[in-house]
Design a protein around this motif. Structure first.
Motif, PDB file in Angstrom:
ATOM      1  N   ILE A 172      52.004  38.837  73.037  1.00 11.93           N
ATOM      2  CA  ILE A 172      50.761  39.433  72.808  1.00 11.93           C
ATOM      3  C   ILE A 172      50.829  41.145  72.363  1.00 11.93           C
ATOM      4  CG2 ILE A 172      48.610  40.654  73.725  1.00 11.93           C
ATOM      5  CD1 ILE A 172      48.351  37.701  72.927  1.00 11.93           C
ATOM      6  N   ILE A 173      51.693  41.832  73.301  1.00 14.22           N
ATOM      7  CA  ILE A 173      52.069  43.002  72.936  1.00 14.22           C
ATOM      8  C   ILE A 173      52.809  43.215  71.597  1.00 14.22           C
ATOM      9  CG2 ILE A 173      53.383  45.076  73.452  1.00 14.22           C
ATOM     10  CD1 ILE A 173      52.840  44.482  76.332  1.00 14.22           C
ATOM     11  N   ASP A 174      53.848  42.356  71.183  1.00 12.87           N
ATOM     12  CA  ASP A 174      54.487  42.357  69.952  1.00 12.87           C
ATOM     13  C   ASP A 174      53.472  42.198  68.889  1.00 12.87           C
ATOM     14  OD1 ASP A 174      56.746  42.817  71.466  1.00 12.87           O
ATOM     15  OD2 ASP A 174      57.780  40.859  71.053  1.00 12.87           O
ATOM     16  N   LEU A 175      52.789  41.030  69.138  1.00 14.86           N
ATOM     17  CA  LEU A 175      51.961  40.565  67.873  1.00 14.86           C
ATOM     18  C   LEU A 175      50.885  41.737  67.508  1.00 14.86           C
ATOM     19  CD1 LEU A 175      50.732  38.434  66.048  1.00 14.86           C
ATOM     20  CD2 LEU A 175      49.178  37.759  67.956  1.00 14.86           C
ATOM     21  N   LEU A 176      50.536  42.559  68.432  1.00 14.81           N
ATOM     22  CA  LEU A 176      49.427  43.582  67.975  1.00 14.81           C
ATOM     23  C   LEU A 176      50.170  44.753  67.390  1.00 14.81           C
ATOM     24  CD1 LEU A 176      47.033  43.634  71.169  1.00 14.81           C
ATOM     25  CD2 LEU A 176      46.862  42.968  68.998  1.00 14.81           C
ATOM     26  N   SER A 177      51.493  44.868  67.981  1.00 14.71           N
ATOM     27  CA  SER A 177      52.188  46.056  67.363  1.00 14.71           C
ATOM     28  C   SER A 177      52.485  45.622  65.693  1.00 14.71           C
ATOM     29  CB  SER A 177      53.505  46.069  68.240  1.00 14.71           C
ATOM     30  OG  SER A 177      54.494  47.023  67.394  1.00 14.71           O
ATOM     31  N   VAL A 178      52.937  44.241  65.566  1.00 16.93           N
ATOM     32  CA  VAL A 178      53.213  43.989  64.315  1.00 16.93           C
ATOM     33  C   VAL A 178      51.901  43.943  63.531  1.00 16.93           C
ATOM     34  CG1 VAL A 178      53.983  42.010  62.716  1.00 16.93           C
ATOM     35  CG2 VAL A 178      55.204  42.617  65.106  1.00 16.93           C
ATOM     36  N   LEU A 179      50.929  43.401  63.863  1.00 20.24           N
ATOM     37  CA  LEU A 179      49.553  43.422  63.223  1.00 20.24           C
ATOM     38  C   LEU A 179      49.241  45.147  62.976  1.00 20.24           C
ATOM     39  CD1 LEU A 179      47.526  40.794  64.981  1.00 20.24           C
ATOM     40  CD2 LEU A 179      48.549  40.534  62.920  1.00 20.24           C
ATOM     41  N   LEU A 180      49.591  45.838  63.701  1.00 18.28           N
ATOM     42  CA  LEU A 180      49.225  47.203  63.299  1.00 18.28           C
ATOM     43  C   LEU A 180      50.053  47.691  62.371  1.00 18.28           C
ATOM     44  CD1 LEU A 180      48.813  48.903  67.049  1.00 18.28           C
ATOM     45  CD2 LEU A 180      46.918  49.054  65.141  1.00 18.28           C
ATOM     46  N   ALA A 181      51.522  47.686  62.416  1.00 20.40           N
ATOM     47  CA  ALA A 181      52.382  48.053  61.430  1.00 20.40           C
ATOM     48  C   ALA A 181      52.051  47.343  60.036  1.00 20.40           C
ATOM     49  CB  ALA A 181      53.711  47.728  61.823  1.00 20.40           C
ATOM     50  N   THR A 182      51.431  46.461  59.855  1.00 14.87           N
ATOM     51  CA  THR A 182      51.140  45.811  58.822  1.00 14.87           C
ATOM     52  C   THR A 182      49.689  45.923  58.280  1.00 14.87           C
ATOM     53  OG1 THR A 182      50.881  43.623  59.945  1.00 14.87           O
ATOM     54  CG2 THR A 182      52.914  43.732  58.867  1.00 14.87           C
ATOM     55  N   ASP A 183      49.086  46.791  58.972  1.00 12.36           N
ATOM     56  CA  ASP A 183      47.567  47.103  58.512  1.00 12.36           C
ATOM     57  C   ASP A 183      46.622  46.002  58.824  1.00 12.36           C
ATOM     58  OD1 ASP A 183      48.117  49.887  58.131  1.00 12.36           O
ATOM     59  OD2 ASP A 183      48.829  49.065  55.959  1.00 12.36           O
ATOM     60  N   CYS A 184      47.010  44.794  59.525  1.00 12.61           N
ATOM     61  CA  CYS A 184      46.197  43.842  59.791  1.00 12.61           C
ATOM     62  C   CYS A 184      45.139  44.036  60.734  1.00 12.61           C
ATOM     63  CB  CYS A 184      46.851  42.518  60.408  1.00 12.61           C
ATOM     64  SG  CYS A 184      48.016  41.880  58.939  1.00 12.61           S
ATOM     65  N   ILE A 185      45.294  45.293  61.735  1.00 12.19           N
ATOM     66  CA  ILE A 185      44.311  45.562  62.595  1.00 12.19           C
ATOM     67  C   ILE A 185      44.168  47.051  62.404  1.00 12.19           C
ATOM     68  CG2 ILE A 185      44.135  43.743  64.315  1.00 12.19           C
ATOM     69  CD1 ILE A 185      45.706  45.258  65.962  1.00 12.19           C
ATOM     70  N   SER A 186      42.903  47.618  62.449  1.00 13.59           N
ATOM     71  CA  SER A 186      42.889  48.948  62.416  1.00 13.59           C
ATOM     72  C   SER A 186      43.193  49.794  63.686  1.00 13.59           C
ATOM     73  CB  SER A 186      41.173  49.397  61.997  1.00 13.59           C
ATOM     74  OG  SER A 186      40.525  49.007  63.149  1.00 13.59           O
ATOM     75  N   PRO A 187      43.126  51.012  63.958  1.00 13.20           N
ATOM     76  CA  PRO A 187      43.519  51.747  65.069  1.00 13.20           C
ATOM     77  C   PRO A 187      42.285  51.732  65.943  1.00 13.20           C
ATOM     78  CG  PRO A 187      44.138  53.326  63.207  1.00 13.20           C
ATOM     79  CD  PRO A 187      43.458  52.067  62.552  1.00 13.20           C
ATOM     80  N   GLY A 188      41.141  51.282  65.554  1.00 13.22           N
ATOM     81  CA  GLY A 188      40.230  50.969  66.638  1.00 13.22           C
ATOM     82  C   GLY A 188      40.176  49.619  67.061  1.00 13.22           C
ATOM     83  N   GLY A 189      41.063  48.925  66.675  1.00 18.15           N
ATOM     84  CA  GLY A 189      41.235  47.367  67.272  1.00 18.15           C
ATOM     85  C   GLY A 189      40.578  46.375  66.348  1.00 18.15           C
ATOM     86  N   ASN A 190      40.167  46.508  65.152  1.00 18.10           N
ATOM     87  CA  ASN A 190      39.215  45.458  64.236  1.00 18.10           C
ATOM     88  C   ASN A 190      40.194  44.735  63.403  1.00 18.10           C
ATOM     89  OD1 ASN A 190      36.501  46.174  65.502  1.00 18.10           O
ATOM     90  ND2 ASN A 190      36.642  47.944  64.170  1.00 18.10           N
ATOM     91  N   LEU A 191      40.141  43.506  63.161  1.00 20.63           N
ATOM     92  CA  LEU A 191      40.764  42.812  62.189  1.00 20.63           C
ATOM     93  C   LEU A 191      40.405  43.259  60.648  1.00 20.63           C
ATOM     94  CD1 LEU A 191      40.900  39.176  63.835  1.00 20.63           C
ATOM     95  CD2 LEU A 191      42.778  40.685  63.443  1.00 20.63           C
ATOM     96  N   THR A 192      41.524  43.518  59.958  1.00 21.89           N
ATOM     97  CA  THR A 192      41.125  43.824  58.563  1.00 21.89           C
ATOM     98  C   THR A 192      41.418  42.695  57.448  1.00 21.89           C
ATOM     99  OG1 THR A 192      43.426  44.512  58.068  1.00 21.89           O
ATOM    100  CG2 THR A 192      41.892  46.086  59.112  1.00 21.89           C
ATOM    101  N   SER A 193      41.042  42.857  56.257  1.00 21.35           N
ATOM    102  CA  SER A 193      41.355  41.854  55.398  1.00 21.35           C
ATOM    103  C   SER A 193      42.867  41.405  54.895  1.00 21.35           C
ATOM    104  CB  SER A 193      40.513  42.304  54.082  1.00 21.35           C
ATOM    105  OG  SER A 193      41.183  43.405  53.444  1.00 21.35           O
ATOM    106  N   MET A 194      43.578  42.673  55.422  1.00 24.55           N
ATOM    107  CA  MET A 194      45.050  42.311  55.269  1.00 24.55           C
ATOM    108  C   MET A 194      45.579  41.087  56.016  1.00 24.55           C
ATOM    109  SD  MET A 194      46.649  44.250  53.127  1.00 24.55           S
ATOM    110  CE  MET A 194      48.452  44.385  53.908  1.00 24.55           C
ATOM    111  N   SER A 195      44.871  40.675  57.305  1.00 23.63           N
ATOM    112  CA  SER A 195      45.323  39.670  58.167  1.00 23.63           C
ATOM    113  C   SER A 195      45.577  38.510  57.492  1.00 23.63           C
ATOM    114  CB  SER A 195      44.312  39.774  59.351  1.00 23.63           C
ATOM    115  OG  SER A 195      43.219  39.566  58.841  1.00 23.63           O
TER     116      SER A 195
END
Length: 606
Positions: free
Chosen positions: A435-458
């Motif tokens: 889970i920690i790895d996944l959120l880190s990768v999603l942050l690095a690829t702009d799939c989630i915002s700093p506020g924790g919202n999923l973005t269109s990039m996902s």
């Protein structure tokens, strides 16, 4: 009288088992009573949605609330929540979608038998005069005369055994005295039969035990089991609440724990070929509430402020009096606690750091309740943070404990997000490190915002759909997963991780402020525990659980609590050192800080 019903349990790769139960019990209760480790974080109260099993036969109809916890694919496959499914007749339970155990604690134990001191239990080779025909000197008196500098405290049974070899006319007797604390002899025997000890690490979620040779320091066997107190609550607060519900509730928590430990002891004795009566010493560590449960003490003081129990210093008692399957002569030594919910397990972790205690460091043990210690030039500050079950896979849609089929790591490579799975075969869910790895990768690829919202990039990396808990990304489709249901991450899952990491980071920030230090002042960050041993430092920093520092300063130190318990078992000097450590630690209650809420809310963002 309730009708008896036949229950057949079909385990993945482990055959079938049949037994009887009574109509009216739910499937969760049936499985727990038979010793199965049922998934979930609410102890069968019906509000976590994690105890999923496939059930066929005479069970109650699905309720609307139960249906809310299940995906449409699961419902079509006959998946039910065990705690909602009431047995009405003969049933078959399929456990192929339940997680299996993962013995992580024993695999990350680091211990050097050559680093030990004196255990406090050893042999003394002695000669005593034999029984002469013309001198009527009793056997006990001859032993005491031969050992005037020691306290002699032998049982009647031991004296009777010695009498069998004390034949008239024998000039001398060669004997072996078992010496405790270098001053008291509690057992004398004709031949040495071995001296063994037991080290215990009592976690909220899992229990660890190690059987050692007290003479050589060698680890002879280890055991790790799920803490079966979880049937009364997944977290400590739930168990405290349950303990206050009736006269037998507290005793049940103690009894379940002792039975759990005895099962582990039996396994180790079978593995090593030893006998329980040769275990002469026990050391135990754990959080304060678990230690109170072990001793059968009232835990009501932990239910309200100022959150205190009946003792915090070191504690000694006869281990057999608690019901443990060890020698009647064995003494259990519990290490000192540091305050609040920071217990002897954290003290044990500190003992393993040695000279590093003089540096500027953070010690972090992440679990349902996280313990954090900040040290600076020998002075220390400690606190605890209620992280909840998210880091252990609880409260997450596809979360699970680390075990076969769990995705344990995610990484970005060649333009795509990939992962690794524990064991062979297909994946069934995601454990805490994943889970920690996944959120880190999603942050690095702009799939989630700093506020924790999923973005269109996902949608570039995963299918995206609308689920019962908001928008979700599909990591593994139903067709590709082991269970036939998709592995997903949704908006609510992200929120649960934000709450957990926010609690840990808030404790870190407040302790740094108490010590008037900045993150840049830290020389080391030690990640303790089985879970901490699998975490990637850069990912912890990226999601904001750790402050922004050089990742090379972060070190995984394995199951340091168990290692510290072993050190205490093998060295009386270590026990004395533990008492000194307690006096160097200031406990900080986070809730008493005026700006706690502000710091916590600020730390929710990634």
């Amino acid at each position: 009288m309730s009708e008896q019903c036949r229950v057949k349990v079909v385990e993945a790769n482990a055959g079938e088992h049949s037994f009887w139960t009574l109509a009216g019990k739910n499937v969760y209760q049936v499985l727990e009573m038979m010793g199965y480790d049922v998934a979930g974080s609410c102890a069968g109260k019906g509000n976590c949605g994690k105890c999923k099993v496939r059930v066929q036969g005479a069970v109650s109809d699905m309720e609307a609330l139960e249906q809310e916890y299940l995906m449409s694919e699961e419902i079509r496959q006959g998946v039910r929540l065990a705690c909602y499914s009431v047995v009405k007749g003969d049933i078959t339970i399929y456990l192929d979608i339940m997680p299996t155990g993962h013995d992580a604690k024993s695999r990350v134990l680091k211990y050097n038998p050559n680093s030990t001191g004196h255990s406090g239990v050893d042999y003394k080779y002695i000669f005593i005069p034999g029984r002469l025909n013309d001198q009527a000197v009793p056997l006990y008196d001859r032993i005491q005369t031969a050992l005037p500098e020691y306290i002699l405290n032998l049982s009647p049974g031991n004296l009777n055994e010695l009498n069998k070899v004390d034949r008239p006319g024998r000039p001398t007797l060669e004997l072996y005295a078992v010496l405790f604390d270098r001053r008291e002899i509690r057992l004398v025997e004709r031949e040495p039969q071995g001296l063994y000890g037991l080290a215990l690490d009592l976690g909220t979620t899992s229990l660890f035990a190690a059987l050692l040779d007290l003479e050589t320091g060698a680890v002879l066997a280890m055991a790790s089991q799920t803490n079966m107190q979880r049937i009364y609550g997944e977290d400590i607060i739930s168990r405290i609440t349950y303990s206050q519900t009736g006269n037998e509730a507290a005793e049940s928590l103690h009894t379940v724990l002792i039975n759990n430990l005895n099962a582990m002891i039996d396994d180790m004795l079978k593995e090593s070929g030893l006998s329980a009566h040769r275990i002469f010493k026990v050391s135990a560590v754990g959080n304060p509430v678990m230690l109170h449960f072990l001793l059968g003490l009232d835990v009501s003081g932990f239910g309200t402020t100022p959150f205190t129990g009946l003792f915090t210093g070191g504690f000694s008692t006869r281990a057999a009096d608690l019901g443990l399957n060890v020698s009647n002569l064995a003494v259990m030594q519990i290490l000192p606690q540091l305050g609040g919910f920071v217990g002897a397990d954290t003290t044990a972790c500190l003992l393993t750091l040695g000279n590093c205690l003089q540096s500027t460091f953070l010690l972090i043990d992440i679990g349902t309740n996280g313990e954090i210690v900040l040290g600076h030039k020998g002075q220390m500050w400690a606190s605890s943070a209620a992280a909840g079950p998210a880091f252990e896979g609880g409260a997450l849609s596809s979360g699970m404990r680390a075990g076969s089929g769990a995705i344990d790591h995610f990484y970005y490579q060649d333009g795509k997000i990939d992962f690794t799975t524990i064991g062979e075969g297909r994946s069934r869910g995601i454990c805490g490190s994943g889970i920690i790895d996944l959120l880190s990768v999603l942050l690095a690829t702009d799939c989630i915002s700093p506020g924790g919202n999923l973005t269109s990039m996902s949608s570039r990396y995963f299918p995206v759909r609308e689920g019962s808990r908001g928008q979700e990304i599909v990591i593994i489709t139903a067709e590709e997963s082991l269970t036939g249901t998709p592995v997903v991450l949704n908006q609510e899952d992200i929120r649960q991780v934000q709450l957990a990491k926010g609690a840990i980071r808030t404790a870190i920030d407040i302790l740094l402020r108490q010590a008037r230090l900045k993150p840049a002042d830290l020389e080391h960050i030690y990640m303790a525990g089985a879970f901490g041993s699998y975490l990637d430092a850069e990912n912890l920093i990226r999601i904001g659980l750790l402050p922004t520092i050089d990742s090379s300063k972060v070190k995984n130190i394995g199951n340091a609590a168990a290692q510290g318990a072993i050190l205490a078992l093998m060295s009386t000097d270590i026990i004395n050192e533990a008492s000194k450590l307690k006096n160097k630690v200031a406990y900080i209650e986070l809730a008493d800080q005026a700006d706690f809420q502000d710091v916590f809310l600020n730390n929710l963002n990634f």
